[in-house]
Design an enzyme around this catalytic site. Structure first.
Site, PDB file in Angstrom:
ATOM      1  N   ARG A 177      85.857   9.414  46.791  1.00 27.90           N
ATOM      2  CA  ARG A 177      85.857  10.275  47.808  1.00 27.90           C
ATOM      3  C   ARG A 177      87.009  11.306  47.971  1.00 27.90           C
ATOM      4  O   ARG A 177      88.118  10.716  47.814  1.00 27.90           O
ATOM      5  CB  ARG A 177      85.718   9.228  49.053  1.00 27.90           C
ATOM      6  CG  ARG A 177      84.465   9.442  49.533  1.00 27.90           C
ATOM      7  CD  ARG A 177      84.315   8.504  51.146  1.00 27.90           C
ATOM      8  NE  ARG A 177      85.464   8.106  51.590  1.00 27.90           N
ATOM      9  CZ  ARG A 177      85.299   7.339  52.806  1.00 27.90           C
ATOM     10  NH1 ARG A 177      84.357   7.580  53.384  1.00 27.90           N
ATOM     11  NH2 ARG A 177      86.335   7.184  53.484  1.00 27.90           N
TER      12      ARG A 177
ATOM     13  N   THR B  73      87.936  15.799  52.512  1.00 20.85           N
ATOM     14  CA  THR B  73      86.587  16.206  52.885  1.00 20.85           C
ATOM     15  C   THR B  73      85.749  14.853  52.802  1.00 20.85           C
ATOM     16  O   THR B  73      84.610  14.940  53.638  1.00 20.85           O
ATOM     17  CB  THR B  73      85.808  17.348  51.876  1.00 20.85           C
ATOM     18  OG1 THR B  73      85.754  16.459  50.484  1.00 20.85           O
ATOM     19  CG2 THR B  73      86.639  18.379  51.768  1.00 20.85           C
TER      20      THR B  73
ATOM     21  N   ASP C   1      90.303  -0.483  52.490  1.00 14.63           N
ATOM     22  CA  ASP C   1      89.791   0.530  51.242  1.00 14.63           C
ATOM     23  C   ASP C   1      89.525  -0.720  50.096  1.00 14.63           C
ATOM     24  O   ASP C   1      90.327  -1.300  49.550  1.00 14.63           O
ATOM     25  CB  ASP C   1      90.905   1.409  50.734  1.00 14.63           C
ATOM     26  CG  ASP C   1      90.513   2.073  49.638  1.00 14.63           C
ATOM     27  OD1 ASP C   1      89.967   1.576  48.636  1.00 14.63           O
ATOM     28  OD2 ASP C   1      90.702   3.514  49.668  1.00 14.63           O
TER      29      ASP C   1
ATOM     30  N   ASP D 182      91.224  -0.357  46.504  1.00 10.35           N
ATOM     31  CA  ASP D 182      92.717  -0.633  46.654  1.00 10.35           C
ATOM     32  C   ASP D 182      92.888  -1.999  46.774  1.00 10.35           C
ATOM     33  O   ASP D 182      93.712  -2.823  46.169  1.00 10.35           O
ATOM     34  CB  ASP D 182      93.345   0.119  47.835  1.00 10.35           C
ATOM     35  CG  ASP D 182      93.661   1.586  47.620  1.00 10.35           C
ATOM     36  OD1 ASP D 182      93.566   1.990  46.408  1.00 10.35           O
ATOM     37  OD2 ASP D 182      94.009   2.351  48.469  1.00 10.35           O
TER      38      ASP D 182
HETATM   39  C1  PRP Z   1      84.737   3.957  48.062  1.00 10.00           C
HETATM   40  C2  PRP Z   1      83.619   3.180  48.094  1.00 10.00           C
HETATM   41  C3  PRP Z   1      82.442   3.940  47.893  1.00 10.00           C
HETATM   42  C4  PRP Z   1      82.644   5.132  48.625  1.00 10.00           C
HETATM   43  C5  PRP Z   1      82.240   5.036  50.171  1.00 10.00           C
HETATM   44  O1  PRP Z   1      85.099   4.446  47.035  1.00 10.00           O
HETATM   45  O2  PRP Z   1      83.855   2.427  46.819  1.00 10.00           O
HETATM   46  O3  PRP Z   1      82.086   4.315  46.747  1.00 10.00           O
HETATM   47  O4  PRP Z   1      84.302   5.106  48.998  1.00 10.00           O
HETATM   48  O5  PRP Z   1      82.143   6.190  50.916  1.00 10.00           O
HETATM   49  P1  PRP Z   1      81.034   6.952  51.400  1.00 10.00           P
HETATM   50  O6  PRP Z   1      79.779   6.402  51.817  1.00 10.00           O
HETATM   51  O7  PRP Z   1      81.653   7.723  52.598  1.00 10.00           O
HETATM   52  O8  PRP Z   1      80.897   7.815  50.210  1.00 10.00           O
HETATM   53  P2  PRP Z   1      86.517   5.383  46.629  1.00 10.00           P
HETATM   54  O9  PRP Z   1      86.097   6.820  46.944  1.00 10.00           O
HETATM   55  O10 PRP Z   1      87.541   5.012  47.819  1.00 10.00           O
HETATM   56  O11 PRP Z   1      86.586   5.232  45.099  1.00 10.00           O
HETATM   57  P3  PRP Z   1      87.161   3.981  44.538  1.00 10.00           P
HETATM   58  O12 PRP Z   1      86.392   2.994  44.548  1.00 10.00           O
HETATM   59  O13 PRP Z   1      87.473   4.366  43.376  1.00 10.00           O
HETATM   60  O14 PRP Z   1      88.579   3.423  45.265  1.00 10.00           O
HETATM   61  N1  URA Z   2      85.469   3.200  51.260  1.00 14.41           N
HETATM   62  C1  URA Z   2      86.137   2.310  51.427  1.00 14.41           C
HETATM   63  O1  URA Z   2      86.857   1.480  50.521  1.00 14.41           O
HETATM   64  N2  URA Z   2      86.217   1.747  52.768  1.00 14.41           N
HETATM   65  C2  URA Z   2      85.792   2.405  53.843  1.00 14.41           C
HETATM   66  O2  URA Z   2      85.905   1.775  54.944  1.00 14.41           O
HETATM   67  C3  URA Z   2      85.374   3.553  53.532  1.00 14.41           C
HETATM   68  C4  URA Z   2      85.207   4.071  52.533  1.00 14.41           C
END
Ligand code: PRP
Ligand code: URA
Length: 207
Positions: free
Chosen positions: A103, A107, A198, A201
């Site tokens: 994400r 944005t 997150d 993380d």
């Molecule tokens: C997080 C999560 C989803 C997304 C959800 O990933 O694991 O993939 O955000 O958000 P959305 O429904 O608003 O699209 P992130 O972008 O943090 O990536 P990561 O798993 O690499 O940390």
């Molecule tokens: N991605 C995450 O990891 N946590 C949230 O709450 C939203 C998006």
């Protein structure tokens, strides 16, 4: 299609520990795999059975076995990886694909960076991602799988917002959604409330 909320007490208990900000990375990872395995039990509940002749030590019988349901588990990177081991313990012969999406911090729109699937478009896809927030990442991942020829997709998440569920149901009404919890909503940064922070993380110890 249906929204399945897996409200088994073990799942709910483990999820509560994951939500606690004091929970360590090691424990968080362990619990996520355990919950994925417990969810797998429900996700596979409708798998068809076939009957084979076997002999127990006492007598012959027609014994039920899974009727060759071919599965591909597809984590959305990174956080979806945290659910793969739990599911493969239940389905050791499942194939594994990968979809890379993150994400954008400003944005909140998903940014695509990787796609790799094993052979066999007829397979049932179990698309994993612990977090369904705005639904943008899941919808993009599903669209990409459909464009590649996959017709049977189930979305497996831990925690979702009502907005994320509504978006998937609107854009992909054919996709069943499996959750451990439907949470209250999103904050101004599109994090799920109360959520668990997150997920990526917390799984990987980044931050
Ligand atoms: C997080 C999560 C989803 C997304 C959800 O990933 O694991 O993939 O955000 O958000 P959305 O429904 O608003 O699209 P992130 O972008 O943090 O990536 P990561 O798993 O690499 O940390
Ligand atoms: N991605 C995450 O990891 N946590 C949230 O709450 C939203 C998006």
């Amino acid at each position: 299609m249906a929204l399945h909320i897996i409200d088994h007490p073990l799942v709910q208990h483990k999820l509560s520990i994951m939500r606690d900000k004091a929970t360590s990375t090691m424990k968080f990872r362990e619990l996520l795999q355990e919950i994925a395995m417990l969810m797998g039990y429900e996700i596979t509940r409708d798998f068809p059975l076939t009957y084979e002749d076997i002999e127990t030590p006492l007598m012959p019988m027609r014994a039920p076995k899974i009727a060759g349901k071919k599965v591909v588990i597809v984590p959305i990177l990174r956080a979806g990886l945290g659910m793969v081991e739990g599911l493969t313990r239940l389905m050791p012969s499942a194939r594994i694909g990968h979809i890379g999406l993150y994400r954008d911090e400003e944005t909140c729109n998903p940014v695509f960076y990787y796609y790799k699937m094993p052979a066999g478009k007829e397979r049932l896809v179990l698309l994993t991602d612990p977090m369904l927030a705005t639904g943008g990442s899941a919808c993009d991942a599903i669209a990409r799988l459909k464009a590649d020829g996959y017709a049977h997709i189930r979305l497996v998440c831990l925690v979702a917002s009502p907005q994320g569920v509504a978006k998937v149901q609107e854009l992909h009404p054919d996709v069943d959604i499996y959750l451990a919890s439907l949470d209250e909503g999103l904050n101004e940064k599109n994090y799920i409330l109360p959520g668990l922070g997150d997920a990526g993380d917390r799984i990987f110890g980044t931050k």
